[in-house]
Design an enzyme around this catalytic site. Structure first.
Site, PDB file in Angstrom:
ATOM      1  CG  HIS A 306      26.048  51.297  26.820  1.00 42.31           C
ATOM      2  ND1 HIS A 306      24.885  50.839  27.376  1.00 42.31           N
ATOM      3  CD2 HIS A 306      25.970  52.653  26.812  1.00 42.31           C
ATOM      4  CE1 HIS A 306      24.122  51.884  27.684  1.00 42.31           C
ATOM      5  NE2 HIS A 306      24.765  52.994  27.367  1.00 42.31           N
ATOM      6  CG  ASP A 363      28.261  58.853  27.526  1.00 40.60           C
ATOM      7  OD1 ASP A 363      27.526  59.841  27.522  1.00 40.60           O
ATOM      8  OD2 ASP A 363      27.916  57.762  27.980  1.00 40.60           O
TER       9      ASP A 363
HETATM   10  N1  ACO Z   1      37.938  49.201  29.093  1.00 41.20           N
HETATM   11  C1  ACO Z   1      38.556  48.002  29.203  1.00 41.20           C
HETATM   12  N2  ACO Z   1      37.923  46.821  29.367  1.00 41.20           N
HETATM   13  C2  ACO Z   1      36.594  46.864  29.426  1.00 41.20           C
HETATM   14  C3  ACO Z   1      35.884  48.078  29.318  1.00 41.20           C
HETATM   15  C4  ACO Z   1      36.599  49.271  29.133  1.00 41.20           C
HETATM   16  N3  ACO Z   1      35.970  50.438  29.010  1.00 41.20           N
HETATM   17  N4  ACO Z   1      34.551  47.829  29.423  1.00 41.20           N
HETATM   18  C5  ACO Z   1      34.434  46.491  29.576  1.00 41.20           C
HETATM   19  N5  ACO Z   1      35.670  45.904  29.581  1.00 41.20           N
HETATM   20  C6  ACO Z   1      35.957  44.472  29.644  1.00 41.20           C
HETATM   21  C7  ACO Z   1      35.704  43.897  31.028  1.00 41.20           C
HETATM   22  O1  ACO Z   1      36.865  43.968  31.820  1.00 41.20           O
HETATM   23  C8  ACO Z   1      35.310  42.487  30.691  1.00 41.20           C
HETATM   24  O2  ACO Z   1      36.480  41.782  30.389  1.00 41.20           O
HETATM   25  P1  ACO Z   1      36.582  40.187  30.707  1.00 41.20           P
HETATM   26  O3  ACO Z   1      35.498  39.546  29.885  1.00 41.20           O
HETATM   27  O4  ACO Z   1      37.957  39.820  30.280  1.00 41.20           O
HETATM   28  O5  ACO Z   1      36.351  40.065  32.172  1.00 41.20           O
HETATM   29  C9  ACO Z   1      34.529  42.615  29.386  1.00 41.20           C
HETATM   30  O6  ACO Z   1      35.033  43.816  28.778  1.00 41.20           O
HETATM   31  C10 ACO Z   1      33.039  42.725  29.560  1.00 41.20           C
HETATM   32  O7  ACO Z   1      32.738  43.872  30.338  1.00 41.20           O
HETATM   33  P2  ACO Z   1      31.670  43.944  31.487  1.00 41.20           P
HETATM   34  O8  ACO Z   1      32.389  44.298  32.734  1.00 41.20           O
HETATM   35  O9  ACO Z   1      30.830  42.716  31.501  1.00 41.20           O
HETATM   36  O10 ACO Z   1      30.773  45.116  31.031  1.00 41.20           O
HETATM   37  P3  ACO Z   1      29.775  45.791  31.979  1.00 41.20           P
HETATM   38  O11 ACO Z   1      28.449  45.673  31.332  1.00 41.20           O
HETATM   39  O12 ACO Z   1      29.855  45.336  33.356  1.00 41.20           O
HETATM   40  O13 ACO Z   1      30.274  47.296  31.984  1.00 41.20           O
HETATM   41  C11 ACO Z   1      30.555  49.517  31.442  1.00 41.20           C
HETATM   42  C12 ACO Z   1      29.833  48.216  31.104  1.00 41.20           C
HETATM   43  C13 ACO Z   1      30.412  49.854  32.913  1.00 41.20           C
HETATM   44  C14 ACO Z   1      29.918  50.642  30.631  1.00 41.20           C
HETATM   45  C15 ACO Z   1      32.017  49.354  31.065  1.00 41.20           C
HETATM   46  O14 ACO Z   1      32.137  49.022  29.701  1.00 41.20           O
HETATM   47  C16 ACO Z   1      32.857  50.567  31.400  1.00 41.20           C
HETATM   48  O15 ACO Z   1      33.309  50.715  32.532  1.00 41.20           O
HETATM   49  N6  ACO Z   1      33.069  51.476  30.402  1.00 41.20           N
HETATM   50  C17 ACO Z   1      33.799  52.692  30.625  1.00 41.20           C
HETATM   51  C18 ACO Z   1      32.941  53.732  31.324  1.00 41.20           C
HETATM   52  C19 ACO Z   1      31.922  54.343  30.393  1.00 41.20           C
HETATM   53  O16 ACO Z   1      32.184  54.725  29.281  1.00 41.20           O
HETATM   54  N7  ACO Z   1      30.703  54.447  30.905  1.00 41.20           N
HETATM   55  C20 ACO Z   1      29.602  55.070  30.210  1.00 41.20           C
HETATM   56  C21 ACO Z   1      28.822  54.074  29.460  1.00 41.20           C
HETATM   57  S1  ACO Z   1      27.217  54.728  29.227  1.00 41.20           S
HETATM   58  C22 ACO Z   1      26.317  54.003  30.477  1.00 41.20           C
HETATM   59  O17 ACO Z   1      26.450  52.813  30.722  1.00 41.20           O
HETATM   60  C23 ACO Z   1      25.392  54.872  31.263  1.00 41.20           C
END
Ligand code: ACO
Length: 427
Positions: A306, A363
């Site tokens: 998230h 979600d």
């Molecule tokens: N699957 C795999 N790896 C992930 C995921 C995921 N769903 N989410 C984050 N990561 C990893 C990133 O690659 C990163 O790895 P690293 O440290 O090795 O580089 C680490 O976890 C940290 O992630 P961030 O990119 O810093 O998280 P960010 O805050 O940018 O993204 C987000 C959050 C966009 C929600 C992301 O987790 C994602 O894409 N999730 C899937 C989509 C989703 O479910 N979205 C709805 C969420 S509800 C909302 O935000 C409105």
């Protein structure tokens, strides 16, 4: 801590007041920045900009806190009904029994739709996306009710609120029924607000409707958990449209359009689409776990992680329990739901996800619950809109009551400088 912040530019130091929130956040009040320095702030996406002072919702992503008007989200989801939460968000206090019943009765009085609006719905193709239809019909409501509200007249604001609280569930259920090829019907207003929504949606023309308390409870919790989330994209849209003194229906219609986008309300739809992809690819959950871990692969596990909640999503804890109850109670046999359970288990045990605190978010579970209830994937965001309605109303009312100025951001112009016009014949 100082109550002033200093900005130094071209040898000139100017002090700006620092505003403090009730939970300890601080913000530099830059209202006079341009006037004093000629500078503006540059913050695309407004990620670092407080657009208003609000007393409605507090969230702390690091600590996993979400509170409506000071009440913890888990207390509200466990102990309150949706209408109590709507009243709380909109008017600031939990209702007494009298206030609750009066609110429900006033909403029921407005729970009808002009028959001419039905004709508009009937003219949409069955294949139309439900969010486009809902946004259009909500806009359409403005044609049947006065669109402008005098904010100094509390009764006018109250009337606009009960009108939209009464009419939107009917539109949602009709959008659903049209999508499913079912006749458009009204509900049973002897029922509670959510119980009536379930009846309006799920009642079949050929059999007696029997309420299922587990479905009613799951729907109540989902709507409460989605009811507000401070200044997100659709809420900011509602506030900014309302700031031009557009009416409540028009502002909410704009909020619905903003919510439609896949980066906002479309996440639970993306979860179920991903689960379907995994099923069609031999159901190999581990393959997708490995794809998500692979930095060369852009694939991410939908419904995990998230942007705001970095420890856990407090809403996900509550809704996971509900998802388990609904799955057990309805006993739906669905390979996609089996994949959801396997994926959840595999991710929760995998060090990549555990180390990064990537837990299933709200979600992930809401998509599973809606699918178990038989709601088509394209309708998920419509259900989100239904839940978010009290939050939009509360934020619109607060903005109007605070007499906020019209929203009008500035820009840093990077286009062509002045140049001479070249007539058509010379180009
Ligand atoms: N699957 C795999 N790896 C992930 C995921 C995921 N769903 N989410 C984050 N990561 C990893 C990133 O690659 C990163 O790895 P690293 O440290 O090795 O580089 C680490 O976890 C940290 O992630 P961030 O990119 O810093 O998280 P960010 O805050 O940018 O993204 C987000 C959050 C966009 C929600 C992301 O987790 C994602 O894409 N999730 C899937 C989509 C989703 O479910 N979205 C709805 C969420 S509800 C909302 O935000 C409105």
């Amino acid at each position: 801590m100082s109550t002033k912040a200093t900005i130094e530019f071209e040898g000139k130091r100017i002090e700006f007041p620092v505003v403090k929130g009730s939970e300890g956040e601080h913000a530099i009040d830059v209202k006079s920045l341009r006037q004093q320095t000629g500078l503006i702030t540059f913050d695309p996406g407004y990620k670092n900009t407080g657009s208003c002072q609000s007393g409605i919702t507090f969230l702390d992503g690091e600590e996993g806190v979400l509170r409506y008007r000071g009440y913890e989200i888990n207390d509200l989801a466990e102990k309150a009904n949706f209408l109590e939460v709507a009243y709380l968000l909109i008017f600031g206090e939990l209702p007494t029994h009298e206030q609750h019943d009066a609110f429900l009765n006033d909403i029921k009085e407005e729970s009808y739709i002009d028959e001419d609006l039905k004709k508009i719905l009937e003219s949409f193709p069955k294949s139309a996306h439900p969010m486009g239809v809902l946004s259009s019909l909500t806009s359409g409501l403005t044609a049947f009710s006065p669109s402008s509200v005098d904010v100094n007249a509390d009764d006018q604001i109250y009337n606009a609120i009960v009108r939209i609280m009464g009419k939107l569930p009917i539109l949602v259920s009709w959008v659903y029924r049209k999508r499913m090829g079912l006749p458009l019907k009204y509900g049973d207003y002897a029922l509670g607000y959510v119980e009536n929504i379930a009846r309006m949606m799920f009642r079949k023309p050929n059999k007696e409707y029997v309420a299922n308390p587990i479905i009613d409870d799951a729907l109540t919790k989902l709507l409460i958990l989605h009811a507000d989330h401070e200044q997100n994209c659709s809420t900011s849209t509602v506030r900014i449209v309302g700031s031009s003194h557009a009416g409540l229906f028009a502002s909410v219609a704009a909020g619905i359009s903003a919510l439609w986008g896949p980066l906002h309300g479309g996440a639970n739809q993306a979860v179920v689409e991903m689960l379907e992809d995994i099923k069609n690819d031999d159901g190999d959950v581990n393959k997708y776990i490995n794809k998500a871990k692979d930095k060369e692969d852009s694939f991410r596990l939908m419904g995990f992680g998230h942007r705001v909640y970095k420890n856990f999503d407090p809403r996900a804890r509550i809704i996971k329990k509900t998802a388990d109850e609904v799955l057990n109670d309805l006993g739906v046999v669905d390979p996609v739901l089996d994949i959801a359970k396997k994926l959840e288990q595999a991710a929760l045990e995998n060090p990549y996800f555990v180390d990064r605190k990537l837990y299933p978010n709200v979600d992930f579970y809401s998509g599973i619950i809606y699918r178990t209830m038989g709601i088509p994937t394209e309708m998920f965001t419509v259900m989100f809109a239904l839940g978010r309605l009290p939050g939009w109303i509360a934020q619109w009312r607060e903005m109007r009551k605070q007499k906020e100025p019209i929203g009008r951001p500035r820009q840093v112009y990077v286009g062509e400088r002045k140049r001479s016009f070249v007539p058509f014949e010379n180009r």
